[in-house]
Design a protein around this motif. Structure first.
Motif, PDB file in Angstrom:
ATOM      1  N   ASP A 134       0.828  -1.086  -0.190  1.00  0.00           N
ATOM      2  CA  ASP A 134       0.047   0.103  -0.087  1.00  0.00           C
ATOM      3  C   ASP A 134       0.832   1.160   0.082  1.00  0.00           C
ATOM      4  OD1 ASP A 134      -2.316  -1.342  -0.073  1.00  0.00           O
ATOM      5  OD2 ASP A 134      -2.613  -1.180   2.143  1.00  0.00           O
ATOM      6  N   GLU A 135       1.889   1.386   0.795  1.00  0.00           N
ATOM      7  CA  GLU A 135       2.807   2.378   0.805  1.00  0.00           C
ATOM      8  C   GLU A 135       3.706   2.605  -0.272  1.00  0.00           C
ATOM      9  OE1 GLU A 135       5.551   1.369   3.820  1.00  0.00           O
ATOM     10  OE2 GLU A 135       4.219   2.322   5.481  1.00  0.00           O
ATOM     11  N   GLN A 136       4.036   1.563  -1.024  1.00  0.00           N
ATOM     12  CA  GLN A 136       4.463   1.791  -2.397  1.00  0.00           C
ATOM     13  C   GLN A 136       3.377   2.405  -3.520  1.00  0.00           C
ATOM     14  OE1 GLN A 136       6.643  -1.638  -3.752  1.00  0.00           O
ATOM     15  NE2 GLN A 136       7.848  -1.386  -2.195  1.00  0.00           N
ATOM     16  N   ARG A 137       2.321   1.944  -3.512  1.00  0.00           N
ATOM     17  CA  ARG A 137       1.102   2.217  -4.302  1.00  0.00           C
ATOM     18  C   ARG A 137       0.950   3.550  -4.296  1.00  0.00           C
ATOM     19  NH1 ARG A 137      -4.005  -1.474  -5.073  1.00  0.00           N
ATOM     20  NH2 ARG A 137      -3.276  -2.158  -3.163  1.00  0.00           N
ATOM     21  N   GLU A 138       0.465   4.184  -3.017  1.00  0.00           N
ATOM     22  CA  GLU A 138       0.059   5.245  -2.791  1.00  0.00           C
ATOM     23  C   GLU A 138       1.267   6.512  -3.470  1.00  0.00           C
ATOM     24  OE1 GLU A 138      -1.572   4.979   1.979  1.00  0.00           O
ATOM     25  OE2 GLU A 138       0.567   5.559   1.571  1.00  0.00           O
ATOM     26  N   ALA A 139       2.435   6.300  -3.170  1.00  0.00           N
ATOM     27  CA  ALA A 139       3.455   7.196  -3.568  1.00  0.00           C
ATOM     28  C   ALA A 139       3.713   7.129  -5.253  1.00  0.00           C
ATOM     29  CB  ALA A 139       4.629   6.820  -3.214  1.00  0.00           C
ATOM     30  N   LEU A 140       3.655   5.751  -5.661  1.00  0.00           N
ATOM     31  CA  LEU A 140       3.445   5.713  -7.109  1.00  0.00           C
ATOM     32  C   LEU A 140       2.418   6.342  -7.887  1.00  0.00           C
ATOM     33  CD1 LEU A 140       5.248   4.192  -9.589  1.00  0.00           C
ATOM     34  CD2 LEU A 140       3.194   2.633  -9.390  1.00  0.00           C
ATOM     35  N   VAL A 141       1.110   6.085  -7.310  1.00  0.00           N
ATOM     36  CA  VAL A 141      -0.121   6.621  -8.033  1.00  0.00           C
ATOM     37  C   VAL A 141      -0.164   7.979  -8.131  1.00  0.00           C
ATOM     38  CG1 VAL A 141      -2.604   6.607  -7.740  1.00  0.00           C
ATOM     39  CG2 VAL A 141      -1.577   4.539  -7.695  1.00  0.00           C
ATOM     40  N   LEU A 142       0.328   8.532  -6.944  1.00  0.00           N
ATOM     41  CA  LEU A 142       0.162   9.906  -6.921  1.00  0.00           C
ATOM     42  C   LEU A 142       1.342  10.796  -7.926  1.00  0.00           C
ATOM     43  CD1 LEU A 142       0.094  10.655  -2.963  1.00  0.00           C
ATOM     44  CD2 LEU A 142      -1.648  11.107  -4.585  1.00  0.00           C
ATOM     45  N   ALA A 143       2.261  10.111  -8.067  1.00  0.00           N
ATOM     46  CA  ALA A 143       3.323  10.658  -9.019  1.00  0.00           C
ATOM     47  C   ALA A 143       2.908  10.259 -10.348  1.00  0.00           C
ATOM     48  CB  ALA A 143       4.752   9.993  -8.813  1.00  0.00           C
ATOM     49  N   ARG A 144       2.543   9.081 -10.712  1.00  0.00           N
ATOM     50  CA  ARG A 144       2.593   8.625 -12.127  1.00  0.00           C
ATOM     51  C   ARG A 144       1.188   9.299 -12.630  1.00  0.00           C
ATOM     52  NH1 ARG A 144       1.834   8.262 -16.626  1.00  0.00           N
ATOM     53  NH2 ARG A 144       2.371   6.668 -18.241  1.00  0.00           N
ATOM     54  N   TYR A 145       0.006   9.062 -11.857  1.00  0.00           N
ATOM     55  CA  TYR A 145      -1.334   9.137 -12.343  1.00  0.00           C
ATOM     56  C   TYR A 145      -1.664  10.589 -11.940  1.00  0.00           C
ATOM     57  CZ  TYR A 145      -1.341   4.334 -13.531  1.00  0.00           C
ATOM     58  OH  TYR A 145      -1.121   3.238 -14.084  1.00  0.00           O
ATOM     59  N   HIS A 146      -1.179  11.202 -10.869  1.00  0.00           N
ATOM     60  CA  HIS A 146      -1.706  12.809 -10.740  1.00  0.00           C
ATOM     61  C   HIS A 146      -0.392  13.818 -10.806  1.00  0.00           C
ATOM     62  CE1 HIS A 146      -5.381  11.110  -9.082  1.00  0.00           C
ATOM     63  NE2 HIS A 146      -4.827   9.940  -8.779  1.00  0.00           N
ATOM     64  N   GLY A 147       0.384  13.227 -11.117  1.00  0.00           N
ATOM     65  CA  GLY A 147       1.538  14.469 -11.260  1.00  0.00           C
ATOM     66  C   GLY A 147       2.073  15.114 -10.336  1.00  0.00           C
ATOM     67  N   LEU A 148       1.934  14.712  -9.074  1.00  0.00           N
ATOM     68  CA  LEU A 148       2.431  15.353  -8.186  1.00  0.00           C
ATOM     69  C   LEU A 148       3.916  15.314  -7.804  1.00  0.00           C
ATOM     70  CD1 LEU A 148      -0.413  15.633  -7.339  1.00  0.00           C
ATOM     71  CD2 LEU A 148       0.057  14.915  -4.622  1.00  0.00           C
ATOM     72  N   PRO A 149       4.609  16.456  -7.467  1.00  0.00           N
ATOM     73  CA  PRO A 149       6.056  16.349  -7.328  1.00  0.00           C
ATOM     74  C   PRO A 149       6.175  15.529  -5.943  1.00  0.00           C
ATOM     75  CG  PRO A 149       5.350  18.617  -7.131  1.00  0.00           C
ATOM     76  CD  PRO A 149       3.959  17.664  -7.542  1.00  0.00           C
ATOM     77  N   TYR A 150       7.502  15.206  -5.849  1.00  0.00           N
ATOM     78  CA  TYR A 150       8.012  14.432  -4.472  1.00  0.00           C
ATOM     79  C   TYR A 150       7.518  15.305  -3.334  1.00  0.00           C
ATOM     80  CZ  TYR A 150      11.106  11.636  -7.509  1.00  0.00           C
ATOM     81  OH  TYR A 150      11.617  10.666  -8.462  1.00  0.00           O
ATOM     82  N   ALA A 151       8.203  16.548  -3.469  1.00  0.00           N
ATOM     83  CA  ALA A 151       7.755  17.431  -2.218  1.00  0.00           C
ATOM     84  C   ALA A 151       6.267  17.449  -1.735  1.00  0.00           C
ATOM     85  CB  ALA A 151       8.122  19.070  -2.384  1.00  0.00           C
ATOM     86  N   GLU A 152       5.384  17.646  -2.614  1.00  0.00           N
ATOM     87  CA  GLU A 152       3.947  17.685  -2.659  1.00  0.00           C
ATOM     88  C   GLU A 152       3.551  15.983  -1.999  1.00  0.00           C
ATOM     89  OE1 GLU A 152       2.876  20.594  -2.973  1.00  0.00           O
ATOM     90  OE2 GLU A 152       1.097  20.096  -1.733  1.00  0.00           O
ATOM     91  N   ILE A 153       3.915  15.085  -2.558  1.00  0.00           N
ATOM     92  CA  ILE A 153       3.546  13.653  -2.308  1.00  0.00           C
ATOM     93  C   ILE A 153       3.881  13.466  -0.619  1.00  0.00           C
ATOM     94  CG2 ILE A 153       4.106  10.966  -2.615  1.00  0.00           C
ATOM     95  CD1 ILE A 153       4.357  11.787  -5.308  1.00  0.00           C
ATOM     96  N   SER A 154       5.129  14.141  -0.226  1.00  0.00           N
ATOM     97  CA  SER A 154       5.566  13.845   1.216  1.00  0.00           C
ATOM     98  C   SER A 154       4.830  14.483   2.056  1.00  0.00           C
ATOM     99  CB  SER A 154       7.208  14.307   1.046  1.00  0.00           C
ATOM    100  OG  SER A 154       6.988  15.754   1.992  1.00  0.00           O
ATOM    101  N   LYS A 155       4.232  15.615   1.571  1.00  0.00           N
ATOM    102  CA  LYS A 155       3.231  16.383   2.469  1.00  0.00           C
ATOM    103  C   LYS A 155       1.913  15.507   2.426  1.00  0.00           C
ATOM    104  CE  LYS A 155       4.554  21.113   1.811  1.00  0.00           C
ATOM    105  NZ  LYS A 155       4.206  22.281   0.732  1.00  0.00           N
ATOM    106  N   VAL A 156       1.394  14.702   1.348  1.00  0.00           N
ATOM    107  CA  VAL A 156       0.182  13.979   1.535  1.00  0.00           C
ATOM    108  C   VAL A 156       0.341  12.980   2.491  1.00  0.00           C
ATOM    109  CG1 VAL A 156      -1.069  12.602   0.087  1.00  0.00           C
ATOM    110  CG2 VAL A 156      -0.492  14.757  -0.680  1.00  0.00           C
TER     111      VAL A 156
END
Ligand SMILES: [Zn+2]
Lengths: 190, 316
Positions: A134-156
């Motif tokens: 689940d942890e990997q999937r959350e990060a990957l989905v936010l990056a790949r399908y939502h275009g969120l930058p690392y910094a934003e994913i770290s906040k989410v």
């Protein structure tokens, strides 16, 4: 995601004041993205819809808690990520990936073969995503399908940027191994 | 860079997070490393493959359903915030209640068959400031402009107009107070917010050692659950019924809600309460109804899943 930062904040302000129009506008703006996120985290359309509804209901009751430190979109994704985790904890059914649930959403005009192939590929991707933690999937989905930058994913996700990167890299490694294995068995069968 | 860092460099680049020096370093390495070049091609293919998973769209049906839910939720919140807490708010709430009652033409209709008993003077009801006594409920008095407040010591103050303005104070579990609350609940004069407040006040404490509800309270909550037009109020009534020790009357009211309430949120509260009760007392009717719900394709996914997990937990 669409919508300026100031606009988003004023929508939350309207919701705080009890303006139902604010909630409706927030839905129009973010429901597509949140549904997409939930649907990839839960791999089941119906559950994803229910969780998306939950997210908006939570947003209404917590609009006053938004502290402005992250973008509204990040705050929404954080609520959605938590809701998905809660749902999986309470409902083991949500982790199953029924093939038929992947659905046939092919554009019209495609031939039957192309439709079948596109459906199979989509199912394969969903299954591959479901095989991640689940942890990997959350990060990957936010990056790949939502275009969120690392910094934003770290906040989410409330983790460091380094941890975000590690999760995404590991996810990609796992997926690559899975896809190349799938290709080998596909080639062997045909 | 080194070969083992390929994924890091490649993903950074795919996500547009790689700075120029990092991109150059990757290019230089690829130029001299055949194995990384092949690996990179596989990574890019994986990345592209992920893109074949099309996005689930928001269907018009889901949109309409959710917007209705949100509107409902927003109006419930407006009502909740309307609860008198401070003095100024209380005055505002009374004025608002007066406006609501005036708009409704002071329509007072006690639901038939409600077992009201008189609340007499000399009861534990203490008159609050303004020194009034509680009305005789046996005569189905018309009550309006209801306002509630909670004292720091847990007592509840209830004010309303009968022939004059009444103001009574007591603990919610005092029989006379709970009967008065149940009576108020059975009247049509209250707004959804006031009803929710009355329901909260009559609610018990669920879990082990849950109290037994008085028949008046069960009957008033059952009627509210069955007939109130506001799903938020019905949900509150179901939650309140669930907070008491389970009885056949409470189960019957919840089974009825599970079978026929149009709102999935209300059915969800009912199914959860019935699941908890079936774990303690495996009532055949309850189990039968849970079984039907668990396999009902028309039923909401939440409700279905709860019914199914309840059956699993009962371990038949
Ligand atoms: Zn290399």
């Amino acid at each position: 995601m669409a919508g300026g930062l100031i606009d988003d904040r004023s929508l939350l302000e309207r919701i705080r004041r009890g303006d139902a129009g604010g909630a409706e506008e927030l839905f129009e703006r973010y429901a597509p993205a949140l549904l997409r996120f939930a649907s990839r985290m839960l791999s089941d359309r119906e559950t994803a819809e229910e969780v998306t509804q939950e997210v908006f209901v939570k947003v209404i009751s917590r609009a006053h808690q938004y502290d402005g430190r992250a973008a509204v979109s990040s705050w929404l994704f954080a609520i959605a990520a938590n809701a998905c985790r809660d749902r999986k904890r309470h409902d083991r059914r949500a982790t199953i990936v029924p093939l038929e649930a992947v659905g046939d959403l092919s554009a019209s005009g495609e031939g039957a073969d192309a439709r079948l192939e596109s459906r199979q590929r989509r199912a394969a991707v969903r299954q591959a995503l479901a095989s991640l933690s689940d942890e990997q999937r959350e990060a990957l989905v936010l990056a790949r399908y939502h275009g969120l930058p690392y910094a934003e994913i770290s906040k989410v996700l409330g983790i460091s940027v380094g941890a975000v990167k590690t999760r995404i890299f590991r996810a990609v490694e796992t997926l690559k191994a899975r896809f190349s294995e799938g290709e080998r068995s596909w080639n062997a069968a045909n | 860079m080194e070969c083992r860092e390929l994924t890091d460099y490649a993903v950074d680049r795919l996500l547009g997070e790689a700075a120029a020096p990092e991109r150059d370093e990757l290019e230089r390495h690829l130029a001299g490393c055949g194995s990384c070049s092949r690996e990179l091609a596989a990574l890019e293919e994986t990345w592209g493959e992920l893109g074949t998973d099309r996005d689930d769209p928001v269907t018009p049906e889901f949109r309409v359903r959710t917007l209705e839910l949100l509107e409902d939720e927003m109006s419930r919140r407006r009502i909740r915030e309307f609860h008198p807490r401070k003095r100024a708010l209380r005055i505002f709430a009374q004025a608002a209640a007066l406006a609501v009652a005036a708009a409704a033409g002071f329509l007072v209709a006690a639901r038939g068959g409600f077992p009201a008993r008189p609340v007499s003077a000399g009861s534990p009801l203490e008159p609050a400031a303004g020194a009034n006594t509680a009305p005789d409920l046996a005569v189905n008095p018309r009550l309006s402009n209801v306002a509630y407040r909670t004292e720091p010591d847990g007592r509840v103050g209830i004010e309303f107009d009968s022939t004059t303005r009444h103001s009574v104070l007591g603990r919610p579990e005092d029989p006379q107070i709970s009967r008065l609350l149940a009576y108020l609940l059975s009247l049509n004069v209250q707004t959804a917010g006031e009803k929710s407040r009355a329901i909260e006040l009559v609610s018990g404490h669920s879990g082990p050692g849950a109290a037994e509800a008085s028949p008046d309270v069960v009957s008033a909550l059952g009627a509210t659950l069955k007939r109130d037009r506001n799903p938020g109020v019905r949900k509150k009534a179901a939650e309140a019924l669930a907070s008491f020790r389970s009885t056949p009357e409470i189960r019957a009211a919840l089974l009825d809600a599970l079978a026929s309430d149009p709102n999935p949120g209300v059915r969800l509260v009912a199914v959860e309460a019935l699941a908890a009760s079936a774990k303690e007392t495996p009532d055949p009717k309850t189990i039968q109804s849970l079984r039907e719900k668990a396999f009902d394709p028309q039923e909401n996914g939440f409700v279905r899943a709860r019914a199914a997990s309840a059956l699993k937990a009962i371990d038949l």
